[in-house]
Design a protein around this motif. Structure first.
Motif, PDB file in Angstrom:
ATOM      1  N   GLU A 115       1.040  -1.105   0.137  1.00  0.00           N
ATOM      2  CA  GLU A 115      -0.102  -0.066   0.012  1.00  0.00           C
ATOM      3  C   GLU A 115       0.883   1.182  -0.185  1.00  0.00           C
ATOM      4  O   GLU A 115       1.826   1.312   0.746  1.00  0.00           O
ATOM      5  N   ILE A 116       0.510   2.232  -0.792  1.00  0.00           N
ATOM      6  CA  ILE A 116       1.442   3.355  -1.057  1.00  0.00           C
ATOM      7  C   ILE A 116       0.612   4.591  -0.969  1.00  0.00           C
ATOM      8  O   ILE A 116      -0.442   4.791  -1.675  1.00  0.00           O
ATOM      9  N   VAL A 117       0.658   5.435  -0.004  1.00  0.00           N
ATOM     10  CA  VAL A 117      -0.220   6.699   0.260  1.00  0.00           C
ATOM     11  C   VAL A 117       0.685   7.711   0.561  1.00  0.00           C
ATOM     12  O   VAL A 117       1.746   7.838   1.147  1.00  0.00           O
ATOM     13  N   GLU A 118       0.319   8.962  -0.235  1.00  0.00           N
ATOM     14  CA  GLU A 118       1.135  10.233  -0.266  1.00  0.00           C
ATOM     15  C   GLU A 118      -0.006  11.043   0.873  1.00  0.00           C
ATOM     16  O   GLU A 118      -0.865  11.260   0.680  1.00  0.00           O
ATOM     17  N   TYR A 119       0.917  11.613   1.822  1.00  0.00           N
ATOM     18  CA  TYR A 119       0.440  12.639   2.804  1.00  0.00           C
ATOM     19  C   TYR A 119       0.946  14.177   2.387  1.00  0.00           C
ATOM     20  O   TYR A 119       2.080  14.046   2.536  1.00  0.00           O
ATOM     21  N   VAL A 120       0.280  14.980   2.624  1.00  0.00           N
ATOM     22  CA  VAL A 120       0.589  16.287   2.505  1.00  0.00           C
ATOM     23  C   VAL A 120       0.221  16.951   3.853  1.00  0.00           C
ATOM     24  O   VAL A 120      -1.237  17.268   3.962  1.00  0.00           O
ATOM     25  N   VAL A 121       0.861  17.115   4.762  1.00  0.00           N
ATOM     26  CA  VAL A 121       0.418  17.470   6.308  1.00  0.00           C
ATOM     27  C   VAL A 121       0.719  18.891   6.613  1.00  0.00           C
ATOM     28  O   VAL A 121       1.895  19.303   6.430  1.00  0.00           O
ATOM     29  N   GLY A 122      -0.228  19.849   6.873  1.00  0.00           N
ATOM     30  CA  GLY A 122       0.035  21.198   7.305  1.00  0.00           C
ATOM     31  C   GLY A 122       0.292  21.353   8.844  1.00  0.00           C
ATOM     32  O   GLY A 122      -0.240  20.091   9.486  1.00  0.00           O
ATOM     33  N   ALA A 123       0.598  22.265   9.348  1.00  0.00           N
ATOM     34  CA  ALA A 123       0.720  22.633  10.788  1.00  0.00           C
ATOM     35  C   ALA A 123      -0.721  22.452  11.500  1.00  0.00           C
ATOM     36  O   ALA A 123      -0.652  21.960  12.634  1.00  0.00           O
ATOM     37  N   ASP A 124      -1.571  22.520  10.963  1.00  0.00           N
ATOM     38  CA  ASP A 124      -3.112  22.595  11.803  1.00  0.00           C
ATOM     39  C   ASP A 124      -3.749  21.308  11.443  1.00  0.00           C
ATOM     40  O   ASP A 124      -4.834  21.450  11.861  1.00  0.00           O
ATOM     41  N   GLU A 125      -3.111  20.580  10.768  1.00  0.00           N
ATOM     42  CA  GLU A 125      -3.814  19.226  10.439  1.00  0.00           C
ATOM     43  C   GLU A 125      -3.601  18.149  11.519  1.00  0.00           C
ATOM     44  O   GLU A 125      -2.443  18.018  11.981  1.00  0.00           O
ATOM     45  N   CYS A 137       6.741  -1.410   7.358  1.00  0.00           N
ATOM     46  CA  CYS A 137       6.450   0.005   6.638  1.00  0.00           C
ATOM     47  C   CYS A 137       7.626   0.938   6.438  1.00  0.00           C
ATOM     48  O   CYS A 137       8.820   0.465   6.824  1.00  0.00           O
ATOM     49  N   ALA A 138       7.496   1.877   5.499  1.00  0.00           N
ATOM     50  CA  ALA A 138       8.576   2.676   5.003  1.00  0.00           C
ATOM     51  C   ALA A 138       7.988   4.047   4.926  1.00  0.00           C
ATOM     52  O   ALA A 138       6.831   4.232   4.473  1.00  0.00           O
ATOM     53  N   LEU A 139       8.695   4.759   5.431  1.00  0.00           N
ATOM     54  CA  LEU A 139       8.280   6.317   5.138  1.00  0.00           C
ATOM     55  C   LEU A 139       9.435   7.347   4.496  1.00  0.00           C
ATOM     56  O   LEU A 139      10.633   7.152   4.925  1.00  0.00           O
ATOM     57  N   TYR A 140       9.163   7.994   3.308  1.00  0.00           N
ATOM     58  CA  TYR A 140      10.063   8.945   2.898  1.00  0.00           C
ATOM     59  C   TYR A 140       9.553  10.286   2.879  1.00  0.00           C
ATOM     60  O   TYR A 140       8.316  10.477   2.435  1.00  0.00           O
ATOM     61  N   LEU A 141      10.192  11.122   3.540  1.00  0.00           N
ATOM     62  CA  LEU A 141       9.911  12.628   3.372  1.00  0.00           C
ATOM     63  C   LEU A 141      10.381  13.432   2.309  1.00  0.00           C
ATOM     64  O   LEU A 141      11.586  13.681   2.168  1.00  0.00           O
ATOM     65  N   VAL A 142       9.429  13.837   1.496  1.00  0.00           N
ATOM     66  CA  VAL A 142      10.060  14.431   0.198  1.00  0.00           C
ATOM     67  C   VAL A 142      10.116  15.796   0.446  1.00  0.00           C
ATOM     68  O   VAL A 142      11.283  16.446   0.117  1.00  0.00           O
ATOM     69  N   SER A 143       9.168  16.456   1.349  1.00  0.00           N
ATOM     70  CA  SER A 143       9.551  17.920   1.820  1.00  0.00           C
ATOM     71  C   SER A 143       8.910  18.161   3.237  1.00  0.00           C
ATOM     72  O   SER A 143       8.132  17.464   3.860  1.00  0.00           O
ATOM     73  N   GLY A 144       9.494  19.379   3.717  1.00  0.00           N
ATOM     74  CA  GLY A 144       9.088  19.499   5.044  1.00  0.00           C
ATOM     75  C   GLY A 144       9.799  18.856   6.255  1.00  0.00           C
ATOM     76  O   GLY A 144      10.973  18.348   5.783  1.00  0.00           O
ATOM     77  N   ALA A 145       9.308  19.166   7.415  1.00  0.00           N
ATOM     78  CA  ALA A 145       9.756  18.241   8.504  1.00  0.00           C
ATOM     79  C   ALA A 145       8.848  17.516   9.327  1.00  0.00           C
ATOM     80  O   ALA A 145       7.623  17.970   9.503  1.00  0.00           O
ATOM     81  N   LEU A 146       9.141  16.482   9.999  1.00  0.00           N
ATOM     82  CA  LEU A 146       8.246  15.617  10.624  1.00  0.00           C
ATOM     83  C   LEU A 146       9.156  14.885  11.846  1.00  0.00           C
ATOM     84  O   LEU A 146      10.280  14.354  11.640  1.00  0.00           O
ATOM     85  N   ARG A 173       3.606   7.009  15.698  1.00  0.00           N
ATOM     86  CA  ARG A 173       2.865   8.205  15.756  1.00  0.00           C
ATOM     87  C   ARG A 173       3.664   9.565  15.047  1.00  0.00           C
ATOM     88  O   ARG A 173       4.871   9.533  15.330  1.00  0.00           O
ATOM     89  N   TRP A 174       2.761  10.236  14.165  1.00  0.00           N
ATOM     90  CA  TRP A 174       3.542  11.399  13.722  1.00  0.00           C
ATOM     91  C   TRP A 174       3.218  12.709  14.223  1.00  0.00           C
ATOM     92  O   TRP A 174       2.372  12.927  14.840  1.00  0.00           O
ATOM     93  N   ARG A 175       4.224  13.643  14.017  1.00  0.00           N
ATOM     94  CA  ARG A 175       4.261  15.090  14.454  1.00  0.00           C
ATOM     95  C   ARG A 175       4.728  15.882  13.421  1.00  0.00           C
ATOM     96  O   ARG A 175       5.976  16.038  13.189  1.00  0.00           O
ATOM     97  N   HIS A 176       3.704  17.154  13.074  1.00  0.00           N
ATOM     98  CA  HIS A 176       4.275  17.904  12.072  1.00  0.00           C
ATOM     99  C   HIS A 176       5.371  18.936  12.722  1.00  0.00           C
ATOM    100  O   HIS A 176       5.382  19.385  13.898  1.00  0.00           O
ATOM    101  N   VAL A 177       6.526  19.287  11.907  1.00  0.00           N
ATOM    102  CA  VAL A 177       7.345  20.244  12.763  1.00  0.00           C
ATOM    103  C   VAL A 177       7.610  21.421  11.611  1.00  0.00           C
ATOM    104  O   VAL A 177       7.720  21.245  10.326  1.00  0.00           O
ATOM    105  N   GLY A 178       7.566  22.773  12.350  1.00  0.00           N
ATOM    106  CA  GLY A 178       7.784  23.875  11.270  1.00  0.00           C
ATOM    107  C   GLY A 178       6.577  24.375  10.751  1.00  0.00           C
ATOM    108  O   GLY A 178       5.485  24.092  11.250  1.00  0.00           O
ATOM    109  N   THR A 179       6.696  25.155   9.760  1.00  0.00           N
ATOM    110  CA  THR A 179       5.731  25.822   9.249  1.00  0.00           C
ATOM    111  C   THR A 179       5.428  25.275   7.720  1.00  0.00           C
ATOM    112  O   THR A 179       4.144  25.680   7.313  1.00  0.00           O
ATOM    113  N   GLU A 180       6.316  24.765   7.091  1.00  0.00           N
ATOM    114  CA  GLU A 180       6.230  24.185   5.845  1.00  0.00           C
ATOM    115  C   GLU A 180       5.226  22.929   5.674  1.00  0.00           C
ATOM    116  O   GLU A 180       5.454  21.996   6.695  1.00  0.00           O
ATOM    117  N   PRO A 181       4.375  22.731   4.813  1.00  0.00           N
ATOM    118  CA  PRO A 181       3.839  21.490   4.849  1.00  0.00           C
ATOM    119  C   PRO A 181       4.779  20.241   4.799  1.00  0.00           C
ATOM    120  O   PRO A 181       5.741  20.420   4.180  1.00  0.00           O
TER     121      PRO A 181
END
Length: 194
Positions: A115-125, A137-146, A173-181
């Motif tokens: 299963e492959i899913v793309e997430y774009v997560v903003g600071a308020d999500e 599981c594998a996770l690749y961070l394309v942009s931003g910080a997590l 568990r994931w946590r968004h970091v910074g202002t960039e999605p």
């Protein structure tokens, strides 16, 4: 240990392709067998799918037919290729929460082991759920910080271009970091609920 089911699937396909190429070249089974340094009865068994050729036999047959060894092996069919264009894909929320981040399914099929899913997560999500991942599981961070919490192993901060893998049964568990999605490509080896 030989995979009998794979051999039973490949044998007839490889044999039919060898026969097709032999006939297109105008060769008899006796002529091709001699050129490939094998017996004519063995070549006949290969063409009928009764026997599966060894790798060395595939190379000898390919050389005798004037083709690449890979040309004798089955190729991928068009219905086995999946293309998901930008903006396409089923939307999947991370959790049952009004502000939950929403992922885009790139590969969710019963016939696939992935299963492959793309997430774009903003600071308020919302992404603060603990997940039980039944498969690798594998996770690749394309942009931003997590930040990723792995129960029992600690917290890992990821930046763009970072990759993370964890085994089946891991609670994460994931946590968004910074202002960039944060743009995340998440892959699981079996159906994982995200």
């Amino acid at each position: 240990m030989a995979d009998v089911s794979l051999e039973s699937e490949l044998g007839p396909v490889v044999g039919a392709e060898i026969r097709r190429l032999r006939e297109a070249a105008g060769l008899s089974t006796r002529e091709l067998a001699a050129a490939a340094e094998m017996s004519q009865p063995f070549l006949s068994q290969i063409e009928r799918g009764v026997s599966t050729p060894s790798m060395a036999s595939v190379y000898r047959l390919a050389r005798a037919l004037g083709v690449r060894p890979g040309d004798l092996l089955p190729s991928v069919r068009a219905d086995e290729v999946t293309v998901v264009r930008a903006g396409e894909g089923r939307r999947i929320p991370v959790a049952d929460h009004p502000a939950a981040a929403v992922g885009r399914a790139l590969l969710l099929r019963d016939v696939s082991a992935l299963e492959i899913v793309e997430y774009v997560v903003g600071a308020d999500e919302y992404i603060a759920e603990w997940f039980d991942s039944p498969g690798e599981c594998a996770l690749y961070l394309v942009s931003g910080a997590l930040e990723v919490d792995i129960l029992g192993a600690g917290t890992y901060r990821l930046a763009a271009g970072d990759f993370m893998h964890f085994p089946a049964g891991t609670r994460d568990r994931w946590r968004h970091v910074g202002t960039e999605p944060a743009k995340i490509l998440f892959t699981a080896s079996v159906a994982a609920t995200r």
